[in-house]
Design a protein around this motif. Structure first.
Motif, PDB file in Angstrom:
ATOM      1  N   ARG A 338       0.679  -1.170  -0.004  1.00  0.00           N
ATOM      2  CA  ARG A 338      -0.122  -0.084  -0.067  1.00  0.00           C
ATOM      3  C   ARG A 338       0.960   1.254  -0.093  1.00  0.00           C
ATOM      4  N   THR A 339       2.084   1.010   0.257  1.00  0.00           N
ATOM      5  CA  THR A 339       3.091   2.137   0.346  1.00  0.00           C
ATOM      6  C   THR A 339       3.143   2.953  -1.036  1.00  0.00           C
ATOM      7  N   VAL A 340       3.360   2.148  -2.018  1.00  0.00           N
ATOM      8  CA  VAL A 340       2.962   2.535  -3.479  1.00  0.00           C
ATOM      9  C   VAL A 340       1.705   3.483  -3.941  1.00  0.00           C
ATOM     10  N   THR A 341       0.750   2.886  -3.346  1.00  0.00           N
ATOM     11  CA  THR A 341      -0.430   3.495  -3.877  1.00  0.00           C
ATOM     12  C   THR A 341      -0.594   4.712  -3.119  1.00  0.00           C
ATOM     13  N   ALA A 386      11.649   2.706  -5.723  1.00  0.00           N
ATOM     14  CA  ALA A 386      12.361   1.395  -5.529  1.00  0.00           C
ATOM     15  C   ALA A 386      11.531   0.591  -5.074  1.00  0.00           C
ATOM     16  N   THR A 387      10.469   1.000  -4.334  1.00  0.00           N
ATOM     17  CA  THR A 387       9.409  -0.095  -3.592  1.00  0.00           C
ATOM     18  C   THR A 387       8.737  -0.889  -4.743  1.00  0.00           C
ATOM     19  N   ASN A 388       8.125  -0.062  -5.942  1.00  0.00           N
ATOM     20  CA  ASN A 388       7.338  -0.552  -6.971  1.00  0.00           C
ATOM     21  C   ASN A 388       8.314  -1.530  -7.690  1.00  0.00           C
ATOM     22  N   GLN A 389       9.746  -1.008  -8.210  1.00  0.00           N
ATOM     23  CA  GLN A 389      10.402  -1.721  -9.025  1.00  0.00           C
ATOM     24  C   GLN A 389      10.709  -3.103  -8.399  1.00  0.00           C
ATOM     25  N   VAL A 460      -3.418   0.072  -7.412  1.00  0.00           N
ATOM     26  CA  VAL A 460      -4.367  -0.660  -6.693  1.00  0.00           C
ATOM     27  C   VAL A 460      -4.766  -2.076  -7.331  1.00  0.00           C
ATOM     28  N   GLY A 461      -4.645  -2.028  -8.605  1.00  0.00           N
ATOM     29  CA  GLY A 461      -4.912  -3.497  -9.366  1.00  0.00           C
ATOM     30  C   GLY A 461      -3.760  -4.303  -8.904  1.00  0.00           C
ATOM     31  N   ALA A 462      -2.537  -3.952  -8.729  1.00  0.00           N
ATOM     32  CA  ALA A 462      -1.405  -4.917  -8.516  1.00  0.00           C
ATOM     33  C   ALA A 462      -1.306  -5.215  -7.073  1.00  0.00           C
ATOM     34  N   GLU A 469       0.852 -10.279  -0.072  1.00  0.00           N
ATOM     35  CA  GLU A 469       1.777  -9.560   0.404  1.00  0.00           C
ATOM     36  C   GLU A 469       1.186  -8.620   1.514  1.00  0.00           C
ATOM     37  N   THR A 470       1.586  -8.911   2.695  1.00  0.00           N
ATOM     38  CA  THR A 470       1.012  -8.284   3.865  1.00  0.00           C
ATOM     39  C   THR A 470       2.057  -7.142   4.412  1.00  0.00           C
ATOM     40  N   PRO A 471       1.489  -6.247   5.173  1.00  0.00           N
ATOM     41  CA  PRO A 471       2.291  -5.270   5.714  1.00  0.00           C
ATOM     42  C   PRO A 471       3.582  -5.835   6.484  1.00  0.00           C
ATOM     43  N   GLY A 472       3.423  -7.171   7.413  1.00  0.00           N
ATOM     44  CA  GLY A 472       4.483  -7.508   7.981  1.00  0.00           C
ATOM     45  C   GLY A 472       5.285  -8.740   7.162  1.00  0.00           C
ATOM     46  N   ASP A 473       4.920  -8.663   5.977  1.00  0.00           N
ATOM     47  CA  ASP A 473       5.862  -9.577   5.101  1.00  0.00           C
ATOM     48  C   ASP A 473       7.224  -9.398   5.028  1.00  0.00           C
TER      49      ASP A 473
END
Length: 488
Positions: A338-341, A386-389, A460-462, A469-473
């Motif tokens: 969700r950081t990316v969005t 970098a997160t999205n890549q 959002v779609g991705a 993929e959860t926040p704690g992953d």
């Protein structure tokens, strides 16, 4: 649950990482530095608007054309000497760009520079995926992505400082020469420290028909934005692109049925997270690069700021991007993809607000307000780049490491050519129509914000396509952890 202990790069890994980061920084800084020099270059060469479009967007055109062939060649033949050749070409032609006395010569030089840069960058992601595994791979890819983002953000301040130091007449030439010492040093480091050529693919067929179709499709998509045709030309280019896309899909399936290994790995075409993450990167990159170029034009042509003054307005973006990039892995550890969005939403809002502020705010305070918005925009891009890549490339198989990274970069280069050409055209046409620079900047900012909004939807779609993929992953957070300890 405690996090896994963080691995460290060994000495050989640090040297490979340094070479890749240096190559990426040198080739990606080039275009963003040039943005600040456009007004001076236009006067110095008496360049027409069509010349400027080719000088700026032609680089992205050649860059994009070289990426997938370069990535495939690296996968099949090994990467080291393609890296060295591309960077040597880029560095040599930088001298030609700096000494050009005619717009046509500079356009030709920029096309060759773009081809060299594309060949270099197509090897970098593949090299990092070949050399590193697990956490180290994620951190290396993250550092490479962050370096590219910082190169784009630092370009305007660097260009402004050069023009302020030596004057516009020679300053725009010196911005090209900045590439030379960095390029020569990186070539020497690459010859010494990159691993020996070692094919990463388990097969040796290049799929030449696929390469030709991808190159033609890239040209059909990018060329009309570099050199806008009449409306009938747009229809012709669209029809050609549709035919080439259909032909590529047909050929890839036929080639696979015959036992060959198609250029675009089947795992990439079947992966919704890879496709949507690439679309996110494409819309973000195109909107950000176009917004930066239009802002530079507005600050100098609309507000009458010097190149150095315009650079100082853009400087907070670079600072914020660097800080946000260093903290991104911590944010991802808490909030996941969700950081990316969220970051992309912030970037879209900054673009929208910049246009509104530029249209209504008093001229005396406008540079300060735009600098503040650049600070917020840089932080947004730093969190998501970098997160999205890293999330995108997690879905690429090892044998297609070069091509998967090349497709991601090619998509960004197409977006760059489209965004820069279209948005500079929107701005110039609006000013020529008598609406004034403020209105022109508002219109261009609204288009940039709309493009960034498309990136939000793709993100959002991705996220929905990868519910695991959860926040704690830990794997998700490590995918963007670049590790300040990594380069000690």
């Amino acid at each position: 649950m405690s996090a896994a202990p963080r691995e460290r790069f060994d000495a050989a890994g640090r040297r490979v990482l340094l070479v890749c980061v240096a190559g990426g920084f040198t080739t990606l800084l080039d275009q963003s530095v040039l943005n600040t020099s456009i007004p001076a270059l236009r006067e110095g060469l008496h360049a027409q608007p069509a010349h400027l479009q080719w000088i700026v967007a032609g680089y992205s055109l050649a860059f994009g054309l070289a990426l997938i062939p370069g990535g495939r060649l690296g996968d099949v033949k090994g990467r080291k000497w393609f890296f060295v050749t591309g960077l040597a070409l880029f560095t040599l032609v930088s001298v030609v760009s700096a000494t050009a006395t005619d717009p046509g010569v500079l356009i030709a030089a920029r096309l060759l520079q773009g081809a060299g840069a594309g060949l270099v960058n197509s090897q970098m992601i593949g090299t990092l995926q070949d050399v590193f595994d697990g956490q180290l791979r994620a951190r290396a890819l993250g550092l490479y992505a962050v370096t590219g983002g910082l190169a784009f953000a630092l370009g305007p301040p660097v260009g402004g400082a050069v023009l302020a130091a030596v004057g516009p007449e020679q300053g725009w030439r010196l911005t090209f020469l900045l590439n030379v010492p960095f390029g020569l040093a990186t070539v020497a480091l690459a010859v010494r420290h990159l691993p020996r050529p070692r094919p990463s693919a388990r097969h040796a067929d290049l799929d030449l028909v696929g390469l030709l179709l991808v190159g033609a499709l890239t040209l059909a998509l990018m060329l009309p934005f570099v050199q806008p045709p009449a409306w009938t030309g747009w229809l012709a280019f669209a029809a050609v692109a549709a035919l080439l896309l259909g032909g590529l899909v047909w050929w890839q399936r036929r080639y696979a049925r015959r036992g060959g290994h198609p250029l675009i790995h089947p795992a990439l075409t079947r992966s919704a997270p890879y496709a949507l993450g690439t679309a996110t990167a494409m819309a973000q990159f195109g909107s950000s690069l176009a917004a930066g170029l239009v802002l530079t034009m507005f600050l100098q042509d609309g507000l009458g700021l010097s190149p150095m003054g315009a650079a100082l307005v853009a400087l907070p973006s670079a600072v914020a991007m660097g800080v946000a990039s260093a903290l991104a892995w911590r944010v991802v550890r808490r909030f996941g993809r969700r950081t990316v969005t969220a970051a992309m939403t912030g970037s879209a809002l900054v673009m929208l607000t910049s246009g509104l502020v530029a249209h209504w705010a008093p001229a005396a305070v406008l540079p300060w307000l735009l600098a503040l918005l650049q600070l917020l925009g840089g932080a947004s891009v730093g969190l998501m780049g970098a997160t999205n890549q890293a999330y995108v490339l997690r879905h690429a198989p090892a044998e297609a490491a070069g091509v998967s990274g090349a497709i991601l970069q090619m998509a960004q280069r197409i977006a760059a050519a489209v965004g820069v050409s279209a948005l500079s055209g929107v701005y110039l046409r609006a000013t020529a129509g008598g609406g004034g620079h403020r209105s022109a900047y508002l219109y261009a900012s609204l288009v940039c914000a709309a493009l960034a909004g498309l990136a939000v939807l793709a993100s959002v779609g991705a996220g929905r396509a990868t519910p695991q993929e959860t926040p704690g992953d830990a794997s998700g957070s490590e995918a963007v952890s670049r590790g300040r300890t990594a380069v000690r």
